[in-house]
Enzyme design. Structure first.
Site: not given
Length: 371
Positions: A99, A121, A135, A209, A211, A242
């Site tokens: 993604d 996936e 994603e 982490h 967004r 991150h």
């Protein structure tokens, strides 16, 4: 002898590399295929660490990562960079994973040259186009562009069917389990100095982490973890942070210098997987750790409002706990206080296969007759 099927595998981030490198290694060892590898380096340093662990050397490197990069910038650099690569390699099929912006942009670039795309996936969905962002739309759009769909679970296959995608769909398991054959060892010695001598404490492996969690959600997450470390003296929180400045700044402000909370640099994949094998529970907003934790029989608490991996929730090894401070604190403290509740996670099956997903993907590609 039939001409080998020429496959170009393309990926650009650390999570993609962890799941694609086992597939690349299988391709390299299978005489039915001629393997080529291109990395976009959407992530640079973290990607290179994984390539080194698996011994994968890319044939092409777009090196698109730039300071302050934007989604639009990444997408256009990948589109422009892939065009000459595709014209030179002339693959029979292109494999992309999951993604990421790399996956979508590469699938689009291959489509423009009428090259079939295999989506590894495939079929994960939250049905909220902005969560996770970007994603969710990346995987939906990649799915529309793909010719072959390699779904980790039957639920992922059913998601595709609801969207009218019913042909060339294969349930394979998840290739992350294949990766453990390379990364996990019973007598493993950690490279990160802070992990070299783990004590008797119960270890919470934490990552945060995403967004959509930046800002107040991440601050709430940090406040909950601060309370957990203060209230449970036998707990050690290991938090690989991150490198995104928006993550590092908040985390350092709220958790820096506190006892029983170790803020670590991003871990090499071998350190991460072996730490997961030894930890008490996983506290995360990541996608991949929701698959990896159940494979190690570790409870996974997901700090998000929904998940694209509901089969793990249904199996009982993963629980979505939201992004509110109190909800996170109660979920973690419940597992720390209740051996019975903790043991209930250990009885749950792993829904992601048996570690042979790469072999199933290759067999499916070999059976296809569109090349």
């Amino acid at each position: 002898m039939e001409k080998p099927i020429r496959i170009l595998s393309v990926f650009g981030t650390r999570p993609e590399a962890i799941k694609m490198c086992p597939l690349v290694k299988e391709l390299q060892e299978d005489s039915r295929f001629e393997s080529r590898v291109c990395v976009t380096a959407q992530h640079r340093e973290m990607l290179d660490q994984v390539l080194s662990v698996f011994g994968v050397k890319p044939d092409y490197d777009l090196n698109v990562m730039a300071p302050g990069q934007t989604l639009s910038g990444i997408t256009t650099r990948i589109l422009n960079g892939m065009e000459p690569v595709l014209r030179e390699v002339r693959p029979d099929a292109v494999l992309v994973h999951g993604d990421t912006t790399t996956s979508f942009a590469v699938a689009l670039a291959a489509f423009y040259q009428q090259i079939p795309v295999g989506h590894v996936e495939a079929g994960l969905r939250t049905y909220n186009r902005y969560s996770p962002f970007p994603e969710e739309m990346n995987r939906v759009l990649t799915g529309r562009l793909a010719a072959f769909h390699f779904a980790p679970t039957a639920l992922n296959r059913d998601n595709l069917a609801r969207e009218g995608i019913t042909e060339h769909v294969y349930v394979t398991g998840n290739t992350v389990l294949d990766a453990f054959k390379t990364t996990v060892h019973p007598e493993y010695r950690f490279r990160e100095p802070a992990l070299a001598e783990l004590g008797p404490e119960r270890i919470i492996l934490m990552t945060a982490h995403r967004r959509e969690n930046l800002g107040e959600p991440l601050r709430a997450i940090c406040r909950a973890v601060k309370r957990i470390a203060a209230d449970f003296p036998d707990v050690q929180v290991m938090y690989p942070v991150h490198p995104n400045p928006a993550v590092k700044g908040t985390v350092k402000e709220l958790l820096g210098g506190l006892p029983r909370i170790r803020l670590l640099p991003p871990l090499e994949v071998t350190d991460l997987h072996n730490l997961m094998a030894k930890c008490f529970l996983v506290l995360t907003d990541s996608g991949g750790l929701q698959e990896e934790g159940p494979s190690f029989r570790k409870p996974v608490l997901v700090m998000r409002t929904e998940t694209e991996r509901p089969e793990a929730v249904e199996a009982g090894g993963v629980r979505v706990v939201g992004v509110e401070e109190e909800g996170i604190y109660q979920a973690v403290s419940g597992l720390l206080n209740s051996p019975e509740e903790y043991a209930s996670f250990l009885r749950n099956p792993n829904p992601y296969g048996d570690g042979n997903a790469s072999r199933r993907i290759l067999d499916a590609l070999a059976r296809e007759n569109q090349f």
